[in-house]
Design a protein around this motif. Structure first.
Motif, PDB file in Angstrom:
ATOM      1  N   SER A 114       0.833  -1.211   0.000  1.00 47.89           N
ATOM      2  CA  SER A 114       0.000   0.000   0.000  1.00 47.89           C
ATOM      3  C   SER A 114       0.863   1.256   0.000  1.00 47.89           C
ATOM      4  N   ASP A 115       1.962   1.226   0.749  1.00 48.95           N
ATOM      5  CA  ASP A 115       2.867   2.371   0.774  1.00 48.95           C
ATOM      6  C   ASP A 115       3.494   2.601  -0.601  1.00 48.95           C
ATOM      7  N   VAL A 116       3.864   1.520  -1.273  1.00 48.00           N
ATOM      8  CA  VAL A 116       4.447   1.646  -2.614  1.00 48.00           C
ATOM      9  C   VAL A 116       3.419   2.239  -3.579  1.00 48.00           C
ATOM     10  N   ARG A 117       2.196   1.783  -3.500  1.00 43.64           N
ATOM     11  CA  ARG A 117       1.152   2.340  -4.356  1.00 43.64           C
ATOM     12  C   ARG A 117       0.927   3.823  -4.057  1.00 43.64           C
ATOM     13  N   LEU A 118       1.033   4.200  -2.786  1.00 43.30           N
ATOM     14  CA  LEU A 118       0.900   5.605  -2.413  1.00 43.30           C
ATOM     15  C   LEU A 118       2.004   6.439  -3.050  1.00 43.30           C
ATOM     16  N   TRP A 119       3.232   5.938  -2.985  1.00 42.14           N
ATOM     17  CA  TRP A 119       4.351   6.646  -3.607  1.00 42.14           C
ATOM     18  C   TRP A 119       4.139   6.779  -5.115  1.00 42.14           C
ATOM     19  N   MET A 120       3.667   5.708  -5.748  1.00 40.03           N
ATOM     20  CA  MET A 120       3.433   5.762  -7.197  1.00 40.03           C
ATOM     21  C   MET A 120       2.375   6.803  -7.536  1.00 40.03           C
ATOM     22  N   SER A 121       1.311   6.817  -6.767  1.00 35.85           N
ATOM     23  CA  SER A 121       0.256   7.797  -6.997  1.00 35.85           C
ATOM     24  C   SER A 121       0.776   9.218  -6.795  1.00 35.85           C
ATOM     25  N   PHE A 122       1.589   9.398  -5.762  1.00 32.57           N
ATOM     26  CA  PHE A 122       2.181  10.707  -5.498  1.00 32.57           C
ATOM     27  C   PHE A 122       3.014  11.184  -6.682  1.00 32.57           C
ATOM     28  N   ALA A 148       1.890  -3.905  -7.825  1.00 32.76           N
ATOM     29  CA  ALA A 148       1.671  -3.773  -9.267  1.00 32.76           C
ATOM     30  C   ALA A 148       0.306  -4.282  -9.713  1.00 32.76           C
ATOM     31  N   GLN A 149      -0.371  -5.045  -8.885  1.00 29.61           N
ATOM     32  CA  GLN A 149      -1.627  -5.669  -9.299  1.00 29.61           C
ATOM     33  C   GLN A 149      -2.687  -4.613  -9.642  1.00 29.61           C
ATOM     34  N   ASN A 150      -3.175  -4.672 -10.889  1.00 34.75           N
ATOM     35  CA  ASN A 150      -4.253  -3.768 -11.337  1.00 34.75           C
ATOM     36  C   ASN A 150      -3.944  -2.307 -11.030  1.00 34.75           C
ATOM     37  N   ASN A 151      -2.699  -1.928 -11.222  1.00 32.64           N
ATOM     38  CA  ASN A 151      -2.263  -0.583 -10.860  1.00 32.64           C
ATOM     39  C   ASN A 151      -2.100   0.270 -12.117  1.00 32.64           C
ATOM     40  N   ILE A 221       3.206 -14.329   8.326  1.00 35.51           N
ATOM     41  CA  ILE A 221       1.978 -14.951   7.829  1.00 35.51           C
ATOM     42  C   ILE A 221       1.476 -14.214   6.580  1.00 35.51           C
ATOM     43  N   SER A 222       1.523 -12.895   6.624  1.00 39.00           N
ATOM     44  CA  SER A 222       1.059 -12.120   5.473  1.00 39.00           C
ATOM     45  C   SER A 222       1.935 -12.364   4.251  1.00 39.00           C
ATOM     46  N   GLY A 223       3.234 -12.571   4.473  1.00 34.21           N
ATOM     47  CA  GLY A 223       4.136 -12.838   3.358  1.00 34.21           C
ATOM     48  C   GLY A 223       4.030 -14.256   2.842  1.00 34.21           C
ATOM     49  N   PHE A 224       3.894 -15.199   3.755  1.00 33.94           N
ATOM     50  CA  PHE A 224       3.803 -16.611   3.357  1.00 33.94           C
ATOM     51  C   PHE A 224       2.572 -16.870   2.488  1.00 33.94           C
ATOM     52  N   ALA A 225       1.551 -16.046   2.631  1.00 29.97           N
ATOM     53  CA  ALA A 225       0.302 -16.247   1.886  1.00 29.97           C
ATOM     54  C   ALA A 225       0.408 -15.807   0.424  1.00 29.97           C
ATOM     55  N   GLN A 226       1.507 -15.152   0.059  1.00 25.95           N
ATOM     56  CA  GLN A 226       1.650 -14.625  -1.299  1.00 25.95           C
ATOM     57  C   GLN A 226       2.454 -15.582  -2.181  1.00 25.95           C
ATOM     58  N   ASP A 227       1.990 -15.785  -3.407  1.00 22.61           N
ATOM     59  CA  ASP A 227       2.675 -16.635  -4.384  1.00 22.61           C
ATOM     60  C   ASP A 227       3.211 -15.739  -5.495  1.00 22.61           C
ATOM     61  N   PRO A 228       4.519 -15.486  -5.536  1.00 24.26           N
ATOM     62  CA  PRO A 228       5.050 -14.555  -6.535  1.00 24.26           C
ATOM     63  C   PRO A 228       4.831 -15.011  -7.973  1.00 24.26           C
ATOM     64  N   ALA A 229       4.854 -16.315  -8.216  1.00 32.14           N
ATOM     65  CA  ALA A 229       4.615 -16.790  -9.578  1.00 32.14           C
ATOM     66  C   ALA A 229       3.196 -16.463 -10.029  1.00 32.14           C
ATOM     67  N   LEU A 230       2.233 -16.624  -9.144  1.00 26.71           N
ATOM     68  CA  LEU A 230       0.856 -16.278  -9.473  1.00 26.71           C
ATOM     69  C   LEU A 230       0.714 -14.774  -9.687  1.00 26.71           C
ATOM     70  N   LEU A 231       1.355 -13.991  -8.832  1.00 30.48           N
ATOM     71  CA  LEU A 231       1.257 -12.538  -8.946  1.00 30.48           C
ATOM     72  C   LEU A 231       1.851 -12.043 -10.260  1.00 30.48           C
ATOM     73  N   VAL A 232       3.013 -12.574 -10.642  1.00 29.84           N
ATOM     74  CA  VAL A 232       3.642 -12.087 -11.873  1.00 29.84           C
ATOM     75  C   VAL A 232       2.848 -12.516 -13.101  1.00 29.84           C
ATOM     76  N   SER A 233       2.126 -13.616 -13.009  1.00 25.75           N
ATOM     77  CA  SER A 233       1.326 -14.075 -14.148  1.00 25.75           C
ATOM     78  C   SER A 233       0.205 -13.096 -14.477  1.00 25.75           C
ATOM     79  N   ARG A 234      -0.143 -12.239 -13.515  1.00 26.58           N
ATOM     80  CA  ARG A 234      -1.250 -11.297 -13.704  1.00 26.58           C
ATOM     81  C   ARG A 234      -0.795  -9.928 -14.194  1.00 26.58           C
ATOM     82  N   ILE A 235       0.504  -9.738 -14.364  1.00 29.12           N
ATOM     83  CA  ILE A 235       1.028  -8.445 -14.796  1.00 29.12           C
ATOM     84  C   ILE A 235       0.941  -8.351 -16.318  1.00 29.12           C
ATOM     85  N   ASN A 236       0.310  -7.294 -16.822  1.00 33.18           N
ATOM     86  CA  ASN A 236       0.179  -7.123 -18.262  1.00 33.18           C
ATOM     87  C   ASN A 236       1.057  -6.002 -18.800  1.00 33.18           C
TER      88      ASN A 236
END
Length: 316
Positions: A114-122, A148-151, A221-236
């Protein structure tokens, strides 16, 4: 939001040009988030936001636990010499962003994203940038993937020494490669298994407290729940994956997994390059570790060049 400091930085070894480095602030949860902008003179120049890796790593890529390689500062300077601006940030609760939250352990990967998205928006709203490139290093690559998701503010993504598996699997592999007491290893793996299921563990052996203490388990726990391969597959948008084959923490297989998950992504495997993006002799463990503490050792050849080629070759 305000500009708080201007510092002229002479990149004598890289370019005769003088670049303006400026400190930026955006509002955090309890206080400001702070970053360092290295701008170039071209008003149409692209912008890269560099996302720091795990633990108490600052905007230069240094860490009080012994990492003084300055990799992010060197990356910013190298990009500036190629006509590319960059913003390096301190994570909420740490260093210049320490006022953003009272307890830096009480964060999640979603908070960092969320902080990264805030910086990007700024950057896109306040400044001239149509969009922003994200460059995430190590765990910062996972944060960048989440941000990066839907950003709509994203130009593209650069993943530097980024795991291609969930963090729990990476941590298991790292522990299994280290010569530790079998009982300690079994205890650590059992805790990781529990955290992967989303279940905190109160009783953590003293030897494992630095890594798995209860105070940081919410973050894990919040990090373990993320799958980077799945996330990168959604980047267009364009994706570049850079991985050294002399990395003690992230493997070439991780990079190949990311590349396979995102058809059309660019993969660059750099011979002899370690986790902090420095070239070290293959098989020389001591030299590899020593590079983590050597700010005078330049970034390896092949780190800045493909990033600049991708960014400068992408229509704006």
């Amino acid at each position: 939001m305000k500009w708080t400091r201007v510092l002229l930085l002479q990149l004598a070894l890289l370019s005769p040009m003088v670049f303006a480095e400026q400190t930026l602030e955006v509002p955090g949860p309890q206080g400001p988030l702070v970053g360092s902008l290295l701008a170039v003179s071209d008003p149409q120049a692209p912008m890269v936001l560099i996302v720091p890796g795990s633990g108490p790593t600052d905007h230069d890529g240094n860490n009080p636990l012994g990492i003084r390689a300055g990799a992010y500062r060197l990356l910013a300077q190298g990009l500036a010499a190629q006509g590319i601006g960059s913003l390096r940030i301190d994570k909420r609760g740490l260093f210049a962003s320490r006022a953003a939250i009272a307890n830096p352990n009480q964060v999640t990967m979603q908070d960092y994203a969320s902080d990264v998205r805030l910086w990007m928006s700024f950057l896109t709203q306040r400044d001239r940038y149509r969009c922003v490139w994200l460059a995430g290093h190590s765990e910062g690559g996972l944060v960048a993937l989440m941000a990066a998701q839907n950003n709509p503010d994203l130009c593209g993504l650069i993943l530097l020494a980024t795991p291609g598996r969930p963090m729990g699997q990476v941590l298991r592999s790292q522990l299994q490669r280290n010569p530790v007491d079998r009982g300690q290893l079994d205890a650590a793996l059992a805790i990781i298994d529990s955290l992967q299921r989303g279940v905190p563990v109160k009783d953590v052996p003293a030897s494992l407290q630095p890594l798995l203490r209860p105070e940081v388990q919410g973050f894990l726990i919040s990090g373990f729940a993320q799958d980077p391969a799945l996330l990168v597959s959604r980047i267009n948008k364009p994706v570049l994956i850079i991985q050294g084959d002399n990395d003690l923490q992230v493997s070439v297989q991780d990079a190949k997994a990311l590349n396979a998950a995102r058809p059309g992504s660019l993969l660059r495997i750099l011979p002899g390059v370690n986790h902090v993006l420095k070239a070290v002799p293959p098989g020389d463990h001591d030299a590899n570790v020593a590079a983590y503490g050597n700010p005078d050792l330049p970034l390896a050849n092949g780190v800045v060049e493909p990033i600049a080629q991708l960014i400068n070759g992408t229509p704006r």
